[in-house]
Design an enzyme around this catalytic site. Structure first.
Site, PDB file in Angstrom:
ATOM      1  N   ASN A 179      -4.551  -8.704  -6.881  1.00  0.00           N
ATOM      2  CA  ASN A 179      -3.387  -8.572  -5.989  1.00  0.00           C
ATOM      3  C   ASN A 179      -3.476  -9.612  -4.877  1.00  0.00           C
ATOM      4  O   ASN A 179      -2.520 -10.318  -4.573  1.00  0.00           O
ATOM      5  CB  ASN A 179      -3.346  -7.177  -5.348  1.00  0.00           C
ATOM      6  CG  ASN A 179      -3.358  -6.074  -6.386  1.00  0.00           C
ATOM      7  OD1 ASN A 179      -2.962  -6.302  -7.521  1.00  0.00           O
ATOM      8  ND2 ASN A 179      -3.814  -4.898  -6.006  1.00  0.00           N
TER       9      ASN A 179
ATOM     10  N   ARG B  78     -15.691   0.491  -2.324  1.00  0.00           N
ATOM     11  CA  ARG B  78     -15.478  -0.711  -1.513  1.00  0.00           C
ATOM     12  C   ARG B  78     -15.531  -0.346  -0.031  1.00  0.00           C
ATOM     13  O   ARG B  78     -14.981   0.675   0.380  1.00  0.00           O
ATOM     14  CB  ARG B  78     -14.126  -1.311  -1.862  1.00  0.00           C
ATOM     15  CG  ARG B  78     -13.850  -2.600  -1.144  1.00  0.00           C
ATOM     16  CD  ARG B  78     -12.578  -3.221  -1.625  1.00  0.00           C
ATOM     17  NE  ARG B  78     -11.403  -2.509  -1.143  1.00  0.00           N
ATOM     18  CZ  ARG B  78     -10.163  -2.795  -1.508  1.00  0.00           C
ATOM     19  NH1 ARG B  78      -9.950  -3.759  -2.386  1.00  0.00           N
ATOM     20  NH2 ARG B  78      -9.162  -2.129  -1.026  1.00  0.00           N
TER      21      ARG B  78
ATOM     22  N   ARG C  36     -10.915   2.740  -2.875  1.00  0.00           N
ATOM     23  CA  ARG C  36     -10.460   2.096  -1.633  1.00  0.00           C
ATOM     24  C   ARG C  36     -10.728   3.065  -0.479  1.00  0.00           C
ATOM     25  O   ARG C  36     -10.032   4.061  -0.354  1.00  0.00           O
ATOM     26  CB  ARG C  36      -8.965   1.824  -1.695  1.00  0.00           C
ATOM     27  CG  ARG C  36      -8.531   0.753  -2.664  1.00  0.00           C
ATOM     28  CD  ARG C  36      -7.030   0.607  -2.588  1.00  0.00           C
ATOM     29  NE  ARG C  36      -6.534  -0.572  -3.269  1.00  0.00           N
ATOM     30  CZ  ARG C  36      -6.088  -0.572  -4.533  1.00  0.00           C
ATOM     31  NH1 ARG C  36      -6.073   0.541  -5.234  1.00  0.00           N
ATOM     32  NH2 ARG C  36      -5.641  -1.694  -5.082  1.00  0.00           N
TER      33      ARG C  36
ATOM     34  N   GLU D 186     -11.245 -12.308  -4.457  1.00  0.00           N
ATOM     35  CA  GLU D 186      -9.804 -12.118  -4.244  1.00  0.00           C
ATOM     36  C   GLU D 186      -9.219 -13.191  -3.327  1.00  0.00           C
ATOM     37  O   GLU D 186      -8.088 -13.080  -2.887  1.00  0.00           O
ATOM     38  CB  GLU D 186      -9.510 -10.712  -3.719  1.00  0.00           C
ATOM     39  CG  GLU D 186     -10.232 -10.318  -2.463  1.00  0.00           C
ATOM     40  CD  GLU D 186      -9.905  -8.891  -2.010  1.00  0.00           C
ATOM     41  OE1 GLU D 186      -8.916  -8.306  -2.500  1.00  0.00           O
ATOM     42  OE2 GLU D 186     -10.643  -8.370  -1.165  1.00  0.00           O
TER      43      GLU D 186
ATOM     44  N   CYS E 219     -10.100  -5.301 -10.826  1.00  0.00           N
ATOM     45  CA  CYS E 219      -9.605  -4.030 -10.313  1.00  0.00           C
ATOM     46  C   CYS E 219      -8.208  -4.157  -9.716  1.00  0.00           C
ATOM     47  O   CYS E 219      -7.649  -3.195  -9.229  1.00  0.00           O
ATOM     48  CB  CYS E 219     -10.569  -3.449  -9.277  1.00  0.00           C
ATOM     49  SG  CYS E 219     -10.768  -4.507  -7.836  1.00  0.00           S
TER      50      CYS E 219
ATOM     51  N   ARG F 192       2.233 -10.535  -0.798  1.00  0.00           N
ATOM     52  CA  ARG F 192       2.291  -9.505  -1.839  1.00  0.00           C
ATOM     53  C   ARG F 192       3.236  -8.369  -1.469  1.00  0.00           C
ATOM     54  O   ARG F 192       3.645  -7.598  -2.327  1.00  0.00           O
ATOM     55  CB  ARG F 192       0.884  -8.955  -2.121  1.00  0.00           C
ATOM     56  CG  ARG F 192       0.245  -8.313  -0.927  1.00  0.00           C
ATOM     57  CD  ARG F 192      -1.222  -7.998  -1.167  1.00  0.00           C
ATOM     58  NE  ARG F 192      -1.417  -6.695  -1.761  1.00  0.00           N
ATOM     59  CZ  ARG F 192      -2.610  -6.143  -1.953  1.00  0.00           C
ATOM     60  NH1 ARG F 192      -3.718  -6.803  -1.644  1.00  0.00           N
ATOM     61  NH2 ARG F 192      -2.723  -4.951  -2.472  1.00  0.00           N
TER      62      ARG F 192
ATOM     63  N   HIS G  27       0.785  -1.224   0.000  1.00  0.00           N
ATOM     64  CA  HIS G  27       0.000   0.000   0.000  1.00  0.00           C
ATOM     65  C   HIS G  27       0.818   1.275   0.000  1.00  0.00           C
ATOM     66  O   HIS G  27       0.320   2.334  -0.343  1.00  0.00           O
ATOM     67  CB  HIS G  27      -1.090  -0.093   1.071  1.00  0.00           C
ATOM     68  CG  HIS G  27      -2.120  -1.075   0.622  1.00  0.00           C
ATOM     69  ND1 HIS G  27      -2.052  -2.403   0.948  1.00  0.00           N
ATOM     70  CD2 HIS G  27      -3.155  -0.944  -0.242  1.00  0.00           C
ATOM     71  CE1 HIS G  27      -3.034  -3.047   0.344  1.00  0.00           C
ATOM     72  NE2 HIS G  27      -3.716  -2.189  -0.382  1.00  0.00           N
TER      73      HIS G  27
HETATM   74  C1  PEP Z   1      -6.729  -6.559  -4.933  1.00  0.00           C
HETATM   75  O1  PEP Z   1      -6.519  -7.289  -3.966  1.00  0.00           O
HETATM   76  O2  PEP Z   1      -6.428  -6.871  -6.106  1.00  0.00           O
HETATM   77  C2  PEP Z   1      -7.341  -5.234  -4.762  1.00  0.00           C
HETATM   78  C3  PEP Z   1      -7.727  -4.536  -5.793  1.00  0.00           C
HETATM   79  O3  PEP Z   1      -7.486  -4.757  -3.498  1.00  0.00           O
HETATM   80  P1  PEP Z   1      -6.275  -4.206  -2.585  1.00  0.00           P
HETATM   81  O4  PEP Z   1      -5.075  -4.024  -3.493  1.00  0.00           O
HETATM   82  O5  PEP Z   1      -6.740  -2.926  -1.995  1.00  0.00           O
HETATM   83  O6  PEP Z   1      -6.102  -5.283  -1.583  1.00  0.00           O
HETATM   84 MG    MG Z   2      -7.444  -6.886  -2.114  1.00  0.00          MG
END
Ligand code: PEP
Ligand code: MG
Length: 601
Positions: free
Chosen positions: A457, A336, A300, A434, A505, A468, A193
């Site tokens: 992601n 979201r 987000r 996800e 997304c 990640r 992030h």
């Molecule tokens: C994802 O997990 O791909 C996503 C879009 O949400 P975030 O990156 O905020 O976890």
């Molecule tokens: Mg996510």
């Protein structure tokens, strides 16, 4: 040039400037026994350091308040209160009176306080741990006479390259965009992030540099190339010139892309793709709306709370969502609900967890904190009066969670009805796909939700069991793994069979090669970072969907990500897809390339 360090390209753009090395870590403190006669002086040193820390905190607070607002500045108010706690001061003084040096006395009490707070049963107290850590670092740095690394000390217009281990929320709110031109961190990946936030702030960033903070010195200068993921330390004048030329070329290519904003994302063989944008900060909405995106595919909302000590109330959230709705009037806006947890924690953190990505995150937290969740849902239902708002639930693993969330949504609507507040009750509700669990049981959701949004992601993270945010695993974080592709394909098929919309997304939609694969797998809605809208649109307009479908379906049957990548390259080249457009944002540079790249530029 002295050396170039290769990291992960996190936010595009090239800058050159002085290094601002920020070590925001609790320093090691030696135990020092002092003589009885030294005690009064040591007490003075402590009082002086605490006074200086308070003075500095007041300045930071005032500055953040002016620039960002009173809410964000409240972190520093909380930190000032810690320094004014008479009991804590008495404990530190006691240690000094027992012949302990001031820095060790302070350190001992702070370590003990942080442990006590971290284990406290009240979340409100646990949330203060981050503040204690900031205070701990600030006062110790003064007592130990360490170089003053405070980010607020960077002069305006310095155009500095901030080099730090990782960015914490409290550091992030202090970042002065007029002083810091780029961010380089040891930790992090493209989907962590820090990277997402840097892209939102429009600051070039390279993350995952591993040991950059060890390899740069305060007096260095650096070129930071956020597009290719390089940090070049002490470049020569020629290299700086070369990079300036490249930066100009990049800006020109951005300008060219912006000319596409009125064009449709239509493949050469007539397949229409809907291209939306991801928004992380409401203030970005107006600029993002100019990108040519047809609405917001993911807002987000957790960035509304990160860097703060309290949660935004209903009115404040309503105003934030309105900002986005107003900027994208007439287009769908997918918002979201809080995805707090993982690496997105409010200041002070929530309970410390050994595995935060497998922990109390997103919908789990919201369902356990119904007051907090309903406040957000009410704000969303109110904002929905003004535009085509869709609500998206993160990290769903089962239908039961969806039903519980819907019950709370209905309750939120009833509360607004009772209060006589304007709202829309029939807002479409969707789920993030996800987790592997959600993708496997995706068919069970179709009667309860209006749309699916694939969060690749996390889908990659949880499917491949690869963190990640771990810079050491970047090369193994492979979205083209057939297991991931099969889960995406399954979601697309179930969506098509049941009339439920499917969007992507996650970062896969923003990267050219993986975006092509998604279209090949049948995805028709992509939501990308604002700076990727033009680039992905240009790419879509240059390809035939039929060729992509053939390539993507073949990939499903292959046995690993390397085989998939090789097969795709071959097939796309055979189908006449311009490799320059595909390579654009997917640099895979070897160390040799870095040098030659620096030489060439
Ligand atoms: C994802 O997990 O791909 C996503 C879009 O949400 P975030 O990156 O905020 O976890
Ligand atoms: Mg996510």
């Amino acid at each position: 040039m002295q050396h170039a360090i290769r990291g992960v390209p996190a936010s595009p753009g090239i800058v050159h400037g002085p290094v601002h090395l920020l070590r925001w870590e609790v320093p090691d403190v030696r135990h020092r026994i002092i003589a009885d006669e030294a005690i009064p002086d040591e007490l003075d040193r402590l009082h002086d350091a605490m006074a200086r820390a308070k003075d500095r905190l007041r300045k930071v607070r005032d500055r953040v308040e002016r620039r960002v607002g009173a809410k964000d500045a409240s972190i520093f108010e909380a930190q000032l209160l810690i320094l004014e706690d008479p009991d804590m001061l008495a404990e530190i003084e006691d240690w000094i009176r027992q012949n302990t040096g001031a820095e060790k006395a302070f350190d001992l009490v702070m370590v003990e306080q942080r442990q006590r707070f971290a284990r406290h049963e009240l979340p409100m107290i646990r949330e203060r741990v981050g503040d204690l850590t900031d205070v701990h670092i600030r006062v110790l740095s003064i007592l130990l006479g360490l170089a003053d690394h405070d980010p607020v000390d960077v002069p305006k217009g310095a155009g500095a390259v901030l080099v730090t281990h990782d960015l914490t929320p409290s550091l992030t709110v202090q970042l002065d965009r007029e002083a810091i031109a780029g961010i380089a961190t040891d930790a992090g990946t493209r989907t962590s992030h820090v990277a997402i936030l840097a892209r939102s702030l429009g600051l070039p960033a390279v993350v995952g540099l591993r040991d950059a903070t060890q390899r740069v010195r305060v007096s260095d200068s650096a070129i930071l190339d956020g597009t290719r993921g390089l940090l070049a330390i002490n470049p020569t004048a020629d290299e700086v010139d070369g990079y300036r030329t490249r930066a100009i070329r990049e800006a020109e290519s951005e300008a060219e892309l912006s000319l596409l904003s009125g064009e449709e994302p239509l493949t050469r063989d007539g397949v229409r793709v809907t291209l939306r944008v991801n928004i992380d900060i409401p203030e970005d909405a107006e600029a993002a709306a100019l990108s040519g995106a047809e609405g917001v595919g993911l807002m987000r909302t957790e960035f509304l709370v990160i860097g703060r000590t309290d949660m935004p109330d209903e009115d404040e959230q309503y105003a934030a969502y309105r900002k986005v709705v107003d900027a994208f009037r007439g287009f769908p806006i997918v918002i979201r609900t809080y995805d707090i947890g993982g690496d997105k924690l409010p200041v002070g953190g929530y309970p410390h967890e050994p595995n935060p990505f497998l922990g109390w995150r997103a919908i789990r937290m919201c369902l356990d904190e119904p007051e907090l969740f309903r406040t957000q849902l009410r704000a969303l239902l109110r904002a929905a009066v003004h535009g085509d708002v869709h609500i998206l639930l993160p990290l769903i693993v089962s239908l039961e969670e969806v039903r519980q969330a819907r019950a709370l949504l209905e309750q939120a609507a009833a509360e607004l009805r009772e209060r006589g507040v304007a709202h829309r009750a029939d807002v479409p509700l969707g789920v993030m796909i996800e987790t592997p669990a959600a993708a496997v049981v995706v068919d069970t959701f179709v009667d309860d939700v209006a749309f699916f949004s694939l969060g690749t992601n996390d889908l990659v993270q949880y499917t491949l069991a690869i963190d990640r945010g771990n810079a050491n695993l970047v090369s193994r974080f492979t979205p083209l793994h057939p297991a991931v592709l099969r889960l995406i394909r399954r979601t697309v098929e179930v969506g098509a069979a049941s009339g439920v919309d499917v969007a992507v997304c996650g970062e896969m939609a923003s990267q050219p090669l993986t975006a092509l694969v998604l279209i090949g797998l049948g995805v028709r809605q992509l939501s990308v970072g604002a700076r990727s809208v033009g680039r992905i649109k240009r790419l879509i307009r240059s390809v035939d969907a039929a060729a992509l479908e053939e390539a993507a379906l073949a990939a499903l049957a292959l046995d690993g990500p390397a085989a998939v990548e090789a097969d795709l390259s071959r097939r796309l080249a055979g189908a006449g897809v311009d490799p320059a457009l595909v390579r654009d944002v997917l640099p895979s540079l070897s160390d040799g390339d870095i040098i030659s790249l620096l030489e060439r530029s």
